[in-house]
Motif scaffolding. Sequence first.
Motif, PDB file in Angstrom:
ATOM      1  N   PRO A  24      43.666  29.500  31.673  1.00 59.13           N
ATOM      2  CA  PRO A  24      44.509  30.687  31.897  1.00 59.13           C
ATOM      3  C   PRO A  24      44.200  31.834  30.938  1.00 59.13           C
ATOM      4  N   THR A  25      43.760  31.507  29.734  1.00 62.95           N
ATOM      5  CA  THR A  25      43.430  32.546  28.753  1.00 62.95           C
ATOM      6  C   THR A  25      42.163  33.315  29.126  1.00 62.95           C
ATOM      7  N   ASP A  26      41.395  32.799  30.106  1.00 65.12           N
ATOM      8  CA  ASP A  26      40.181  33.482  30.573  1.00 65.12           C
ATOM      9  C   ASP A  26      40.477  34.490  31.682  1.00 65.12           C
ATOM     10  N   VAL A  27      41.753  34.603  32.065  1.00 71.60           N
ATOM     11  CA  VAL A  27      42.153  35.473  33.165  1.00 71.60           C
ATOM     12  C   VAL A  27      42.908  36.682  32.604  1.00 71.60           C
ATOM     13  N   VAL A  28      42.514  37.866  33.033  1.00 72.47           N
ATOM     14  CA  VAL A  28      43.187  39.106  32.634  1.00 72.47           C
ATOM     15  C   VAL A  28      43.785  39.730  33.890  1.00 72.47           C
ATOM     16  N   VAL A  29      45.062  40.105  33.809  1.00 74.52           N
ATOM     17  CA  VAL A  29      45.772  40.640  34.969  1.00 74.52           C
ATOM     18  C   VAL A  29      46.380  41.997  34.634  1.00 74.52           C
ATOM     19  N   GLU A  30      46.217  42.948  35.545  1.00 68.49           N
ATOM     20  CA  GLU A  30      46.865  44.255  35.441  1.00 68.49           C
ATOM     21  C   GLU A  30      47.673  44.479  36.713  1.00 68.49           C
ATOM     22  N   LEU A  31      48.976  44.644  36.569  1.00 69.08           N
ATOM     23  CA  LEU A  31      49.841  44.888  37.713  1.00 69.08           C
ATOM     24  C   LEU A  31      49.975  46.381  37.952  1.00 69.08           C
ATOM     25  N   SER A  32      50.128  46.740  39.236  1.00 71.97           N
ATOM     26  CA  SER A  32      50.349  48.158  39.531  1.00 71.97           C
ATOM     27  C   SER A  32      51.124  48.306  40.832  1.00 71.97           C
ATOM     28  N   GLU A  34      51.459  51.434  43.867  1.00 74.07           N
ATOM     29  CA  GLU A  34      51.098  52.746  44.375  1.00 74.07           C
ATOM     30  C   GLU A  34      51.759  52.922  45.729  1.00 74.07           C
ATOM     31  N   GLU A  35      52.083  54.136  46.053  1.00 66.69           N
ATOM     32  CA  GLU A  35      52.782  54.412  47.297  1.00 66.69           C
ATOM     33  C   GLU A  35      51.987  53.943  48.520  1.00 66.69           C
ATOM     34  N   ASP A  36      50.669  54.108  48.479  1.00 65.06           N
ATOM     35  CA  ASP A  36      49.830  53.730  49.618  1.00 65.06           C
ATOM     36  C   ASP A  36      49.670  52.228  49.788  1.00 65.06           C
ATOM     37  N   THR A  37      49.509  51.514  48.682  1.00 67.40           N
ATOM     38  CA  THR A  37      49.166  50.090  48.751  1.00 67.40           C
ATOM     39  C   THR A  37      50.303  49.153  48.361  1.00 67.40           C
ATOM     40  N   GLY A  38      51.352  49.679  47.760  1.00 64.62           N
ATOM     41  CA  GLY A  38      52.446  48.827  47.295  1.00 64.62           C
ATOM     42  C   GLY A  38      52.076  48.112  46.009  1.00 64.62           C
ATOM     43  N   PHE A  39      52.573  46.892  45.851  1.00 67.13           N
ATOM     44  CA  PHE A  39      52.307  46.123  44.641  1.00 67.13           C
ATOM     45  C   PHE A  39      50.938  45.455  44.749  1.00 67.13           C
ATOM     46  N   THR A  40      50.156  45.566  43.671  1.00 67.56           N
ATOM     47  CA  THR A  40      48.860  44.892  43.598  1.00 67.56           C
ATOM     48  C   THR A  40      48.643  44.381  42.188  1.00 67.56           C
ATOM     49  N   ALA A  41      47.702  43.463  42.077  1.00 69.16           N
ATOM     50  CA  ALA A  41      47.298  42.957  40.766  1.00 69.16           C
ATOM     51  C   ALA A  41      45.777  42.958  40.722  1.00 69.16           C
ATOM     52  N   GLU A  42      45.225  43.568  39.699  1.00 63.94           N
ATOM     53  CA  GLU A  42      43.784  43.498  39.490  1.00 63.94           C
ATOM     54  C   GLU A  42      43.536  42.351  38.530  1.00 63.94           C
ATOM     55  N   VAL A  43      42.721  41.405  38.968  1.00 60.88           N
ATOM     56  CA  VAL A  43      42.472  40.191  38.199  1.00 60.88           C
ATOM     57  C   VAL A  43      41.010  40.157  37.778  1.00 60.88           C
ATOM     58  N   HIS A  44      40.771  39.909  36.483  1.00 61.14           N
ATOM     59  CA  HIS A  44      39.412  39.788  35.955  1.00 61.14           C
ATOM     60  C   HIS A  44      39.205  38.350  35.481  1.00 61.14           C
ATOM     61  N   VAL A  45      38.195  37.690  36.071  1.00 62.85           N
ATOM     62  CA  VAL A  45      37.850  36.321  35.700  1.00 62.85           C
ATOM     63  C   VAL A  45      36.338  36.234  35.578  1.00 62.85           C
ATOM     64  N   GLN A  46      35.865  35.826  34.414  1.00 63.26           N
ATOM     65  CA  GLN A  46      34.434  35.632  34.174  1.00 63.26           C
ATOM     66  C   GLN A  46      33.601  36.840  34.594  1.00 63.26           C
ATOM     67  N   GLY A  47      34.051  38.011  34.203  1.00 63.65           N
ATOM     68  CA  GLY A  47      33.302  39.226  34.468  1.00 63.65           C
ATOM     69  C   GLY A  47      33.408  39.762  35.883  1.00 63.65           C
ATOM     70  N   ARG A  48      34.191  39.095  36.713  1.00 66.63           N
ATOM     71  CA  ARG A  48      34.366  39.555  38.094  1.00 66.63           C
ATOM     72  C   ARG A  48      35.783  40.066  38.292  1.00 66.63           C
ATOM     73  N   SER A  49      35.914  41.045  39.159  1.00 65.14           N
ATOM     74  CA  SER A  49      37.194  41.678  39.417  1.00 65.14           C
ATOM     75  C   SER A  49      37.636  41.372  40.852  1.00 65.14           C
ATOM     76  N   GLN A  50      38.936  41.158  41.022  1.00 66.79           N
ATOM     77  CA  GLN A  50      39.488  40.861  42.342  1.00 66.79           C
ATOM     78  C   GLN A  50      40.871  41.492  42.418  1.00 66.79           C
ATOM     79  N   TYR A  51      41.219  42.005  43.594  1.00 65.65           N
ATOM     80  CA  TYR A  51      42.557  42.565  43.791  1.00 65.65           C
ATOM     81  C   TYR A  51      43.402  41.600  44.600  1.00 65.65           C
ATOM     82  N   LEU A  52      44.644  41.415  44.170  1.00 65.60           N
ATOM     83  CA  LEU A  52      45.601  40.618  44.920  1.00 65.60           C
ATOM     84  C   LEU A  52      46.642  41.556  45.509  1.00 65.60           C
ATOM     85  N   VAL A  53      46.989  41.335  46.749  1.00 64.46           N
ATOM     86  CA  VAL A  53      48.054  42.096  47.384  1.00 64.46           C
ATOM     87  C   VAL A  53      49.382  41.385  47.124  1.00 64.46           C
TER      88      VAL A  53
END
Length: 92
Positions: A24-32, A34-53
Motif C-alpha cells: 500500500p505504501t507504493d501507491v499514491v492517490v490524488e482525489l479530485s 470536476e464539474e465535467d467528470t465528477g469524483f475521480t482519483a488519480e492513482v500512481h503505482v510503479q511509475g504508471r498512472s491510472q484514473y479511477l471514476v
Amino acid sequence: MILSMDEIVNAICLHMAERKGVQPTDVVVELSWEEDTGFTAEVHVQGRSQYLVEANMIEAILRYLHSEYDIRAYREQVQLDLDEEITAIVQI
C-alpha cells in the motif's frame, strides 16, 4: 457514518495495492472533483498512472468498510460528497 478524505485515500491505496500486487505504501492517490467528470482519483503505482471514476472509488470504499470495520455495505449506501474536502457518507 462518514469516512474522511484520508480514509478514502487509504481505501484506494489498499484496493490498488491488492490488485497490483504491491505494498500500500507504493501507491499514491490524488482525489479530485470536476464539474465535467465528477469524483475521480488519480492513482500512481510503479511509475504508471491510472484514473479511477466514482464507481471504482466506491468499490474500494466498500472493500475497506468490510476489511477495516467489518461492515457489509452496498453501492447504493455510499455517496461521495464535497464540502471542504471529499468525504464518503455511508448509510448503515
